[in-house]
Design a protein around this motif. Structure first.
Motif, PDB file in Angstrom:
ATOM      1  N   SER A 307       0.041   3.416  -0.849  1.00  0.00           N
ATOM      2  CA  SER A 307      -0.739   3.441   0.117  1.00  0.00           C
ATOM      3  C   SER A 307      -0.949   2.254   1.065  1.00  0.00           C
ATOM      4  N   ALA A 308      -0.263   0.854   0.491  1.00  0.00           N
ATOM      5  CA  ALA A 308      -0.494  -0.116   1.384  1.00  0.00           C
ATOM      6  C   ALA A 308       0.900  -0.374   2.199  1.00  0.00           C
ATOM      7  N   GLY A 309       1.808   0.376   1.835  1.00  0.00           N
ATOM      8  CA  GLY A 309       3.128   0.226   2.631  1.00  0.00           C
ATOM      9  C   GLY A 309       3.902  -0.897   1.875  1.00  0.00           C
ATOM     10  N   MET A 332      10.808   0.115   6.266  1.00  0.00           N
ATOM     11  CA  MET A 332      10.107   1.321   6.842  1.00  0.00           C
ATOM     12  C   MET A 332       9.603   2.043   5.617  1.00  0.00           C
ATOM     13  N   PRO A 333       8.514   1.609   5.137  1.00  0.00           N
ATOM     14  CA  PRO A 333       7.728   2.466   4.011  1.00  0.00           C
ATOM     15  C   PRO A 333       7.252   3.942   4.602  1.00  0.00           C
ATOM     16  N   PRO A 334       7.445   4.649   3.767  1.00  0.00           N
ATOM     17  CA  PRO A 334       7.087   5.891   4.077  1.00  0.00           C
ATOM     18  C   PRO A 334       5.466   6.175   4.238  1.00  0.00           C
ATOM     19  N   GLN A 335       4.957   6.836   5.273  1.00  0.00           N
ATOM     20  CA  GLN A 335       3.487   6.822   5.606  1.00  0.00           C
ATOM     21  C   GLN A 335       2.599   7.902   4.539  1.00  0.00           C
ATOM     22  N   VAL A 336       1.601   7.394   4.479  1.00  0.00           N
ATOM     23  CA  VAL A 336       0.829   8.351   3.391  1.00  0.00           C
ATOM     24  C   VAL A 336       0.016   9.167   4.357  1.00  0.00           C
TER      25      VAL A 336
END
Length: 493
Positions: A307-309, A332-336
């Motif tokens: 959730s927080a990346g 580049m964390p996946p977006q929720v």
């Protein structure tokens, strides 16, 4: 023997009272131990009074003469008196130890004193009733004791270790102990030779007291049953440590399986180019709750980090080129997205990919501040809300019955069944939710009538879990049939 002869013979009276005491003692039964003790003491007092009144000395041996009947009567009378004396002494000992209020020491002292009393009674009977030479018997028994001591060396070692453990009181019945060899469990029995443990795997372990006395012992139940756990998490250094600490605090805040007082702690353990090591320190109510608490905390770590990346770091032993490591600039964390949350919610599992995408397109974002009351108990929400970020407390009347974290949802009973919320929902942190109303959901139920049964079953199971954590029963019927009827009523058009 006539009645007059019986009344004139104190020995006959003594034998009668002694036999009557034994019969009454057995008739009382084991279920009333206190009454048994009183009876033992009372009959011994009567027998002693008969001896004193007639000048009979049971503590001396003077021979019995030629009359066999009289000799047999004297032997029986003295023997019964010594037996009742031993029982009376044991009765006094038991009363004293019960009033003393220390069960483990009481059991040990009782066994020791009872053994000494019976040994003294046997020697007294041999000396004063049968006239046996006690000195020779004691000398012979000393040789026998040496032989038995050598043969039973290990057993005697366990016995004396049990005495030391009992007097030292490192644990009590019901305590959870951890030994230096890794054995752990709850103490269910402790006797002269061994201690019995019931492990978390529901196995029964018997430990000789000699072995137990040599091992290091940790009593997890003292000063209380709460158990400390430290769980290390490695996070990729793509955000400032203070942000990571805040996310981990939200993890512990949303966990329901841990103790809130004393409050859990987030400790930074180390930082390098590959990872930021964070230790989550918390307590559980008992050692048996360690595994459920670890499972919940790890699940919440994943959800809050996503959730927080935040990205989880690679294991320390893995060989990774420095150029491949994520940094704050290239991570580049996946977006929720709403679609990701919809795919994670069980009540939407029957939907196809296109149907889930259509629902996601119809959602809107909504935010709440810390302390905001999102919904009160009994309020009917007309939209389903999926938690994007933050922590929400669920409280039924005055009892907390759960917490919601990223990936959880609420409002489904109002959206799908027209029922009020079972709990009051309060934002413990800043909360972001994705909201979905009835208009976007109605076409799915019209096109797929059997989906109502699946939804009713999911809602019923969720309501049962909420009700299990509530202080009292829920005010509305929340069975699967009730949900199905309500869903079909609302979406019949």
């Amino acid at each position: 023997m006539s009645l007059d002869a019986f009344q004139a013979s104190p020995l006959a009276q003594l034998v009668f009272v002694g036999v009557a005491g034994i019969v009454v003692w057995h008739l009382i039964g084991r279920g009333r131990p206190n009454t048994r003790l009183v009876v033992q003491i009372a009959f011994f007092a009567v027998m002693t009074a008969i001896l004193i009144a007639n000048g009979i000395a049971p503590q001396s041996f003077g021979g019995y003469g030629a009359d066999e009947a009289t000799a047999l009567l004297v032997v029986a009378a003295k023997l019964l008196w010594w037996v009742h004396l031993a029982w009376a002494v044991i009765g006094f000992v038991r009363i004293y130890l019960v009033l003393d209020g220390r069960p483990r020491e009481a059991r040990l002292l009782q066994d020791l004193i009872v053994g000494l009393v019976y040994l003294g009674m046997i020697l007294s009977v041999l000396a004063f009733v049968f006239g046996a030479p006690i000195g020779t018997l004691v000398a012979t028994s000393g040789v026998i004791a040496i032989i038995l001591g050598l043969a039973l060396q290990n057993t005697l070692g366990d016995v004396f270790s049990g005495i030391a453990l009992t007097l030292g009181r490192p644990y009590a019945i019901g305590d959870w102990i951890l030994l230096s060899d890794g054995t752990e469990g709850r103490v269910v029995e402790s006797n002269w030779r061994s201690t019995h443990l019931l492990t978390a795997a529901n196995n029964f372990v018997v430990l000789p007291n000699g072995l137990l006395a040599k091992l290091g012992l940790t009593n997890v139940s003292r000063p209380d049953e709460t158990h400390w756990i430290g769980l290390t998490v490695r996070v990729a250094p793509t955000r400032m440590p203070s942000i990571v600490v805040d996310v981990m605090r939200d993890v512990l805040l949303s966990c329901t399986a841990i103790v809130k007082e004393p409050p859990p702690v987030v400790a930074l353990k180390g930082l390098d180019a590959t990872a930021l090591e964070v230790e989550l320190q918390f307590r559980v109510t008992s050692p048996a709750q360690r595994t459920p608490a670890r499972n919940e905390v790890l699940d919440l770590v994943y959800r809050h980090c996503k959730s927080a990346g935040l990205l989880l770091a690679m294991p320390p032993a893995s060989a990774v080129a420095m150029a491949d490591l994520p940094t704050e600039e290239n991570a580049m964390p996946p977006q929720v997205t709403p679609l990701a949350l919809i795919e994670a919610i069980s009540i939407f599992s029957p939907l196809t990919r296109d149907e889930k995408a259509a629902l996601a397109a119809a959602t809107s974002s909504r935010a709440f501040r810390e302390g905001d009351v999102i919904a009160r108990q009994g309020d009917m929400l007309r939209s389903l809300m999926m938690v994007r970020a933050g922590v929400i407390e669920m409280r039924h009347e005055d009892k907390e019955c759960g917490r919601l974290a990223p990936g959880d949802f609420f409002g489904e009973t109002g959206l799908l069944a027209g029922m009020g919320e079972a709990c009051t929902l309060t934002a413990l942190t800043r909360v972001t939710v994705y909201e979905m109303d009835q208009h976007s959901f109605a076409p799915l139920l019209r096109d797929r009538p059997t989906m109502a049964e699946d939804l009713a079953q999911c809602l019923s199971r969720r309501a049962e879990r909420v009700q299990a954590g509530a202080a009292q029963g829920l005010p509305q019927e929340r069975s699967e049939r009730a949900f199905l009827k309500a869903i079909r009523t609302i979406f019949r058009g």
